[in-house]
Design an enzyme around this catalytic site. Structure first.
Site, PDB file in Angstrom:
ATOM      1  CE1 TYR A 116       0.718  -4.810  -0.965  1.00 17.54           C
ATOM      2  CE2 TYR A 116       1.638  -5.313  -2.849  1.00 17.54           C
ATOM      3  CZ  TYR A 116       1.208  -5.825  -1.611  1.00 17.54           C
ATOM      4  OH  TYR A 116       0.957  -6.998  -1.338  1.00 17.54           O
ATOM      5  CB  CYS A 117       4.152   0.053   1.595  1.00 13.45           C
ATOM      6  SG  CYS A 117       3.412   1.738   1.579  1.00 13.45           S
ATOM      7  NE  ARG A 118      -0.640  -0.021   8.846  1.00 11.60           N
ATOM      8  CZ  ARG A 118      -1.110   1.018   9.096  1.00 11.60           C
ATOM      9  NH1 ARG A 118      -0.270   2.280   8.557  1.00 11.60           N
ATOM     10  NH2 ARG A 118      -2.146   1.332   9.936  1.00 11.60           N
ATOM     11  CB  SER A 144      -0.441   0.773   0.221  1.00  5.89           C
ATOM     12  OG  SER A 144       0.582   1.129  -0.799  1.00  5.89           O
ATOM     13  CD1 TRP A 145      -2.741  -4.401   4.860  1.00  5.97           C
ATOM     14  CD2 TRP A 145      -2.679  -5.534   2.765  1.00  5.97           C
ATOM     15  NE1 TRP A 145      -3.323  -5.405   5.024  1.00  5.97           N
ATOM     16  CE2 TRP A 145      -3.481  -6.177   3.967  1.00  5.97           C
ATOM     17  CE3 TRP A 145      -2.871  -6.072   1.624  1.00  5.97           C
ATOM     18  CZ2 TRP A 145      -4.162  -7.540   3.831  1.00  5.97           C
ATOM     19  CZ3 TRP A 145      -3.585  -7.476   1.341  1.00  5.97           C
ATOM     20  CH2 TRP A 145      -3.887  -7.975   2.617  1.00  5.97           C
TER      21      TRP A 145
END
Length: 157
Positions: A116-118, A144-145
């Site tokens: 996951y990322c932003r 994601s985030w």
């Protein structure tokens, strides 16, 4: 008297016509069952929530590929940090070197790993790279985030 071949071939043809539909049905069922056993490549918030609050976090590796400044603002519990810029190198490292550098045990090519990322773009890139390198159990939390933060009420500081 007819030869063995002239008698055997029509009999084999007839039995293959009778058995083939059953065999094909069994083959289709086996293929469907194998696909059903595989998890989808895209992960939902509900799966992440279950992972965070359940015991599966010991079986599933959750990797945050954001930069250190973003990670400082908040993370999904149980996740490990490996920035996207380091993913290719990290996946090529021997197990011992990986653990020394990133602080957790390196996962295998068949282990379940969720990136996951932003917003899902960089995690998708990490997912694609891992797939290209032969990692079969990788998945992408495309929300994601931002999705996690919105649904849990956590806010960045």
């Amino acid at each position: 008297m007819p030869s063995f071949t002239s008698l055997a071939i029509p009999a084999l043809y007839q039995s293959s016509r009778i058995l083939a539909p059953r065999s094909m049905a069994a083959l289709r069922h086996a293929q469907f069952s194998a696909k059903a056993a595989q998890k989808p490549e895209i992960v939902t918030y509900e799966e992440i929530d279950s992972l965070v609050h359940g015991k599966d976090h010991e079986k599933v590796v959750l990797i945050d590929v954001r930069e250190a400044g973003e990670v400082a603002k908040g993370v999904i519990p149980t996740s490990h940090h490996v920035p996207l810029g380091s993913i290719q190198e990290a996946l090529a490292l021997p197990d011992k070197d990986f653990e020394e550098r990133f602080g957790f045990k390196k996962f295998g090519k068949d282990d379940e790993v969720i990136f996951y990322c932003r917003s899902g773009k960089r995690s998708g890139m990490a997912f694609d790279l891992a797939k290209q390198l032969g990692y079969k159990g990788v998945r992408n939390y495309s929300g994601s985030w931002l999705d996690y933060e919105a649904k849990t009420g956590n806010t960045s500081k």
